[in-house]
Structures are given as structure tokens and as C-alpha cells.
Write a protein that holds these residues in place. Structure first.
Motif, mmCIF file in Angstrom:
data_model
loop_
_atom_site.group_PDB
_atom_site.id
_atom_site.type_symbol
_atom_site.label_atom_id
_atom_site.label_comp_id
_atom_site.label_asym_id
_atom_site.label_seq_id
_atom_site.Cartn_x
_atom_site.Cartn_y
_atom_site.Cartn_z
ATOM 1 N N ASN A 1 -32.621 -4.440 14.789
ATOM 2 C CA ASN A 1 -31.777 -4.352 13.499
ATOM 3 C C ASN A 1 -30.874 -5.601 13.884
ATOM 4 O OD1 ASN A 1 -32.222 -2.256 12.100
ATOM 5 N ND2 ASN A 1 -31.146 -0.922 13.345
ATOM 6 N N ASN A 2 -30.111 -5.953 14.964
ATOM 7 C CA ASN A 2 -29.359 -7.174 15.112
ATOM 8 C C ASN A 2 -30.295 -8.444 15.095
ATOM 9 O OD1 ASN A 2 -26.816 -6.046 15.913
ATOM 10 N ND2 ASN A 2 -27.483 -5.742 17.874
ATOM 11 N N ARG A 3 -31.521 -8.631 15.596
ATOM 12 C CA ARG A 3 -32.115 -9.686 15.138
ATOM 13 C C ARG A 3 -32.675 -10.011 13.899
ATOM 14 N NH1 ARG A 3 -34.133 -13.469 14.068
ATOM 15 N NH2 ARG A 3 -35.583 -14.839 15.017
ATOM 16 N N GLN A 4 -33.151 -8.805 13.170
ATOM 17 C CA GLN A 4 -33.545 -8.617 11.665
ATOM 18 C C GLN A 4 -32.312 -9.320 10.617
ATOM 19 O OE1 GLN A 4 -36.487 -8.637 10.573
ATOM 20 N NE2 GLN A 4 -37.365 -8.649 12.638
ATOM 21 N N LEU A 5 -31.111 -8.766 11.102
ATOM 22 C CA LEU A 5 -29.929 -9.132 10.161
ATOM 23 C C LEU A 5 -29.627 -10.522 10.223
ATOM 24 C CD1 LEU A 5 -27.773 -7.652 8.525
ATOM 25 C CD2 LEU A 5 -26.525 -7.722 10.455
ATOM 26 N N ALA A 6 -29.807 -10.959 11.382
ATOM 27 C CA ALA A 6 -29.515 -12.553 11.631
ATOM 28 C C ALA A 6 -30.588 -13.170 10.474
ATOM 29 C CB ALA A 6 -29.934 -13.216 13.005
ATOM 30 N N ASP A 7 -31.708 -12.895 10.515
ATOM 31 C CA ASP A 7 -32.755 -13.637 9.671
ATOM 32 C C ASP A 7 -32.133 -13.242 8.057
ATOM 33 O OD1 ASP A 7 -34.151 -14.503 11.728
ATOM 34 O OD2 ASP A 7 -35.667 -13.071 11.518
ATOM 35 N N VAL A 8 -31.786 -12.312 7.848
ATOM 36 C CA VAL A 8 -31.558 -11.803 6.511
ATOM 37 C C VAL A 8 -30.253 -12.296 5.854
ATOM 38 C CG1 VAL A 8 -30.742 -10.003 4.901
ATOM 39 C CG2 VAL A 8 -32.329 -9.414 6.361
ATOM 40 N N ALA B 1 -26.748 -0.684 5.079
ATOM 41 C CA ALA B 1 -26.900 -1.930 4.750
ATOM 42 C C ALA B 1 -27.454 -2.754 5.679
ATOM 43 C CB ALA B 1 -25.885 -2.858 3.661
ATOM 44 N N THR B 2 -26.675 -2.723 6.891
ATOM 45 C CA THR B 2 -26.951 -3.597 8.071
ATOM 46 C C THR B 2 -28.270 -3.153 8.843
ATOM 47 O OG1 THR B 2 -25.335 -2.468 9.431
ATOM 48 C CG2 THR B 2 -24.458 -4.324 8.115
ATOM 49 N N GLU B 3 -28.549 -1.732 8.644
ATOM 50 C CA GLU B 3 -29.617 -1.302 9.438
ATOM 51 C C GLU B 3 -31.017 -0.981 8.818
ATOM 52 O OE1 GLU B 3 -26.975 0.447 13.253
ATOM 53 O OE2 GLU B 3 -27.586 1.983 11.713
ATOM 54 N N ARG B 4 -30.926 -1.425 7.581
ATOM 55 C CA ARG B 4 -32.273 -1.434 6.689
ATOM 56 C C ARG B 4 -33.552 -1.956 7.427
ATOM 57 N NH1 ARG B 4 -29.429 -3.513 1.888
ATOM 58 N NH2 ARG B 4 -28.700 -1.734 0.725
ATOM 59 N N TYR B 5 -33.006 -3.049 8.357
ATOM 60 C CA TYR B 5 -34.401 -4.109 8.545
ATOM 61 C C TYR B 5 -35.070 -3.768 9.916
ATOM 62 C CZ TYR B 5 -31.578 -5.851 4.733
ATOM 63 O OH TYR B 5 -30.823 -6.113 3.695
ATOM 64 N N GLY B 6 -34.696 -3.165 10.932
ATOM 65 C CA GLY B 6 -35.421 -2.821 12.089
ATOM 66 C C GLY B 6 -36.595 -2.147 11.871
ATOM 67 N N VAL B 7 -36.540 -0.931 11.035
ATOM 68 C CA VAL B 7 -37.621 -0.068 10.701
ATOM 69 C C VAL B 7 -38.743 -0.663 9.862
ATOM 70 C CG1 VAL B 7 -36.415 2.148 10.892
ATOM 71 C CG2 VAL B 7 -36.233 1.109 8.956
ATOM 72 N N GLN B 8 -38.286 -1.795 9.005
ATOM 73 C CA GLN B 8 -39.106 -2.465 8.164
ATOM 74 C C GLN B 8 -39.987 -3.236 9.176
ATOM 75 O OE1 GLN B 8 -37.842 -4.176 4.266
ATOM 76 N NE2 GLN B 8 -35.841 -3.205 4.861
ATOM 77 N N ALA B 9 -39.195 -4.023 10.199
ATOM 78 C CA ALA B 9 -40.210 -4.836 10.805
ATOM 79 C C ALA B 9 -40.981 -3.991 11.727
ATOM 80 C CB ALA B 9 -39.135 -5.471 11.724
ATOM 81 N N LEU B 10 -40.376 -3.114 12.354
ATOM 82 C CA LEU B 10 -41.313 -2.081 13.300
ATOM 83 C C LEU B 10 -42.461 -1.559 12.581
ATOM 84 C CD1 LEU B 10 -41.918 -0.877 16.220
ATOM 85 C CD2 LEU B 10 -40.533 0.923 15.523
ATOM 86 N N GLY B 11 -42.450 -0.975 11.278
ATOM 87 C CA GLY B 11 -43.416 -0.420 10.552
ATOM 88 C C GLY B 11 -44.333 -1.488 10.012
ATOM 89 N N ALA B 12 -44.057 -2.631 9.848
ATOM 90 C CA ALA B 12 -45.011 -3.866 9.525
ATOM 91 C C ALA B 12 -45.568 -4.154 10.420
ATOM 92 C CB ALA B 12 -43.986 -4.909 8.977
ATOM 93 N N ALA B 13 -44.917 -4.035 11.774
ATOM 94 C CA ALA B 13 -45.886 -4.273 13.090
ATOM 95 C C ALA B 13 -47.173 -3.577 13.295
ATOM 96 C CB ALA B 13 -44.971 -4.618 14.185
ATOM 97 N N LEU B 14 -46.563 -2.414 13.087
ATOM 98 C CA LEU B 14 -47.532 -0.836 13.364
ATOM 99 C C LEU B 14 -48.592 -0.987 12.456
ATOM 100 C CD1 LEU B 14 -44.816 2.024 13.909
ATOM 101 C CD2 LEU B 14 -46.502 0.780 15.679
#
Length: 247
Positions: free
Chosen positions: A109-116, A217-230
Motif C-alpha cells: 500500500n505504501n509503495r502503490q500510494l506513492a505512485d498514485v 482511500a489510501t489502502e485501495r491499491y495494494g490488493v489491486q497490485a497483488l491481484g494483477a500480479a496473480l
């Protein structure tokens, strides 16, 4: 299709959940069917997410906030009973990853939020807190607008920091208590999801801008990145479903 245990093994390889002392069990929380073709991800394993996953014929739900938190009533009754009953009756796997998903250098989540929100050179600062820089110094108003546009939610700003913001520290979710880590690092602003009563005084008296940008709002993005990787790794279908939460 993919085997559930193969998916679990790959996530364990990526996130290393056994290295974390967490507030909940990470990994498979409710067992469903062995073969997985469709994964639905979301922030929290709410009834709304479960119902949406059923509509999408999901075999697996991947979330950041699952069940069985330390200190909560462990009895399977009421809201928890209805949620778990739905999962079991539709043979859906529930996977939850909390701190390991906050901290991961790629999917976290922290890494993904930086990009967002447009923070450059994101890197761990200490514990779960990260730090980085804006491409150019921004006024408080412009940085707040930038976050609002990215997160589709206007953050709450308190504090009395520098006129322009260049250096930023952040930790998603309920991490307002880590503001002292940001203060020790000497950054211009600190971002987390939630705010508590003492946070306002700390930000005002210690000379830092604080932004409460929303736990959800800040924790939407980790599961998206992990799901896309899977999905890429196993050739399965993945869809993120955002069940609105104003907090």
C-alpha cells in the motif's frame, strides 16, 4: 485455472507474511474451492464485497482487512456469521494480508500510494513509514488538490508547516501515531489515513503539515497490485471492486 495452494505459496514467497507480528492471521482465512479461475479483490471483506464477488462468480476474494482480529469477539455470530456463511455456501476462498501488504516494496500500500499521488523516490523511512519527494515544491493548497484528484476524496489538512511542501513521509491506514517518525526525519508533511485528537496539536506545535487522506482511500491499491500480479502469474481473471467507505 490455478490451484489454490499454488496461489497461496506464491503470495507467501512474495509477501513473506511469517516475518510479521500482525493483529490478524495472514493468508487463507476461509477455505473454498481448490481450483481458482476468478479472483475479486477489495479493501475489506465486507458483506457488500462478498455479495459483489458472488455476482462475479469469484472463486477467491483477496483483501487487506479480513477477519479474526486480536481482541475482538471470536464467536461466529451476528455480522461475522452472515459473512462467513455466505463464503462457505458459495465455496469462496477468503485471503487476507494486512501488514505484509502494507510493507511490500512493489505491491505494498505504501509503495502503490506513492505512485498514485505522485511522490518520487519512495523508500522505507522506519518501521512501516515511507518517505519521498515531490517533483517540485507545492503549496499546501496545490498538494491537497493533487491528492484529492488522485484519491477521489478531499484530505483533511491540519498543522503549520513550511509554506511549500517538498519532502513527504506517509503510512497508509490508521497510522496517525507515526507522525513522530516523520518529525524526526524533518520532512515537510506527513500523510496517513486517519486522524486522532492529539494529531492536530502535534502537527500545529511541531511545525509539520498533516493530511488525513482516508483509511480506505489510501489502502485501495495494494490488493489491486497483488491481484494483477496473480492474474499475470497464473492466467486467472482478476477484478478489483471498490465498496465505498468515507472513512
Amino acid at each position: 485455472m490455478a490451484n489454490r495452494n499454488d496461489i497461496l505459496a506464491k503470495i507467501n514467497e512474495w509477501l513473506q507474511p511469517d516475518t510479521f507480528q500482525d493483529y490478524c492471521p495472514n493468508g487463507l482465512q476461509v477455505e473454498g474451492k481448490e481450483r481458482v479461475e476468478t479472483i475479486v479483490s477489495g479493501v475489506t471483506a465486507s458483506q457488500a464485497l462478498i455479495d459483489a464477488a458472488i455476482e462475479h462468480n469469484a472463486d477467491m476474494i483477496l483483501v487487506h482487512h479480513g477477519y479474526f482480529w486480536k481482541g475482538e469477539d471470536q464467536a461466529i455470530r451476528g455480522m461475522k456469521k452472515h459473512r462467513i456463511k455466505k463464503l462457505l455456501s458459495h465455496d469462496i476462498n477468503l485471503l487476507a494480508y494486512h501488514l505484509p501488504l502494507d510493507d511490500h516494496p512493489d505491491y505494498g500500500n505504501n509503495r502503490q500510494l506513492a505512485d498514485v499521488i505522485g511522490i518520487q523516490n519512495p523508500r522505507p523511512l522506519g518501521g512501516l513509514v515511507w518517505q519521498g519527494e515531490l517533483p517540485e515544491p507545492l503549496s499546501v493548497e496545490k498538494f491537497e488538490l493533487q491528492m484529492a484528484r488522485a484519491l477521489h476524496r478531499t484530505p483533511l489538512h491540519v498543522g503549520e508547516g513550511p509554506e511549500k511542501i517538498k519532502t513527504v513521509a506517509w503510512c497508509t491506514g490508521g497510522a496517525q501515531g507515526f507522525i513522530n517518525v516523520a518529525l524526526d526525519a524533518g520532512v515537510d508533511a506527513y500523510i496517513s489515513g486517519e486522524i486522532s485528537e492529539p494529531t492536530t496539536h502535534t502537527a500545529r506545535e511541531c511545525g509539520i503539515h498533516y493530511f488525513a487522506a482516508g483509511h480506505h482511500a489510501t489502502e485501495r491499491y495494494g490488493v489491486q497490485a497483488l491481484g494483477a500480479a496473480l492474474a499475470q502469474e497464473f492466467g486467472v481473471s482478476h477484478q478489483f471492486i471498490d465498496c465505498d467507505n468515507p472513512v
